[in-house]
Design a protein around this motif. Structure first.
Motif, PDB file in Angstrom:
ATOM      1  N   PRO A   1      -2.219  12.640 -10.176  1.00 25.34           N
ATOM      2  CA  PRO A   1      -3.375  12.347  -9.311  1.00 25.34           C
ATOM      3  C   PRO A   1      -2.969  11.659  -8.009  1.00 25.34           C
ATOM      4  N   VAL A   2      -3.874  11.770  -7.051  1.00 29.95           N
ATOM      5  CA  VAL A   2      -3.673  11.170  -5.729  1.00 29.95           C
ATOM      6  C   VAL A   2      -4.541   9.917  -5.628  1.00 29.95           C
ATOM      7  N   CYS A   3      -3.966   8.846  -5.104  1.00 28.52           N
ATOM      8  CA  CYS A   3      -4.795   7.656  -4.842  1.00 28.52           C
ATOM      9  C   CYS A   3      -4.882   7.417  -3.341  1.00 28.52           C
ATOM     10  N   GLY A   4      -6.006   6.871  -2.918  1.00 32.31           N
ATOM     11  CA  GLY A   4      -6.175   6.421  -1.534  1.00 32.31           C
ATOM     12  C   GLY A   4      -5.988   4.916  -1.491  1.00 32.31           C
ATOM     13  N   VAL A   5      -5.341   4.432  -0.437  1.00 34.97           N
ATOM     14  CA  VAL A   5      -5.026   3.004  -0.335  1.00 34.97           C
ATOM     15  C   VAL A   5      -5.443   2.479   1.042  1.00 34.97           C
ATOM     16  N   ASP A   6      -6.106   1.331   1.039  1.00 33.34           N
ATOM     17  CA  ASP A   6      -6.468   0.685   2.307  1.00 33.34           C
ATOM     18  C   ASP A   6      -6.461  -0.819   2.104  1.00 33.34           C
TER      19      ASP A   6
END
Length: 198
Positions: free
Chosen positions: A17-22
């Motif tokens: 899976p892909v995670c988004g990070v901010d």
């Protein structure tokens, strides 16, 4: 604007899976920097999802609960004022981001990082400039990071009542500078950020 376009490109390459990070809180004079990493079910549409800076506090709070309920996995982590001073703000931001990624109960195979720098990220990743308004999982991460940091600063406002943290969350407003001139810095002020102070 398809908020899933960038994630789907990664999924099509087999990165799952892909995670988004901010992160939230790179600029303030006080308090930690907070980062979040979010894996969303592929194609999930969350009504009103957008860059946290474009949303009202009430809307962010509502979306925070929706994201926590709907996400496949999420992690939220801080880097402390001491770590910011020791590493500098960019190094501390990477530290918080890596911690958030490591907290994901489902490990991510790939990370989409908001902004134009990802050199310090330990997971395979790519930068997405303006990712918080272009990419669903980064937008979700921006909201989790911002709401979590704001809530922390509300707690600090009760401990350090003289600075007005509940209003500016530690950012360098005129009122904050005036309070600093009157009271001097607290334990949660970033001394390296105050060097430019007049």
């Amino acid at each position: 604007m398809d908020l899933w376009e960038i994630e789907n490109e990664a999924y099509e390459k087999g990165l799952t899976p892909v995670c988004g990070v901010d992160e939230a809180g790179r600029g303030p004079l006080a308090g930690p920097v907070c980062a979040a990493a979010v894996i969303l079910p592929r194609g999930l549409v969350i009504d009103g999802l957008d860059d946290s800076k474009k949303l009202s506090e009430k809307k962010r709070d509502a979306l925070f609960d929706v994201i926590c309920a709907e996400a496949t996995a999420f992690g939220i982590a801080f880097a402390t004022v001491e770590e910011i001073e020791q590493l500098n703000i960019l190094g501390a931001t990477y530290l918080a981001m890596n911690r958030a990624i490591e907290q994901l109960p489902t490990p991510a195979a790939f990370a989409l990082i908001d902004g134009n720098r990802n050199a310090g990220i330990r997971l395979a990743s790519q930068c997405v400039v303006k990712g918080d308004s272009r990419c669903a999982s980064i937008a979700a991460a921006s909201i989790l990071a911002k709401v979590t940091r704001d809530r922390y600063m509300y707690e600090m406002a009760e401990r350090y009542t003289q600075y007005g943290f509940e209003k500016h969350k530690g950012y360098g407003t005129a009122a904050h500078y005036a309070a600093l001139r009157e009271h001097g810095p607290s334990d949660i002020h970033r001394m390296s950020f105050l060097k430019k102070m007049h």
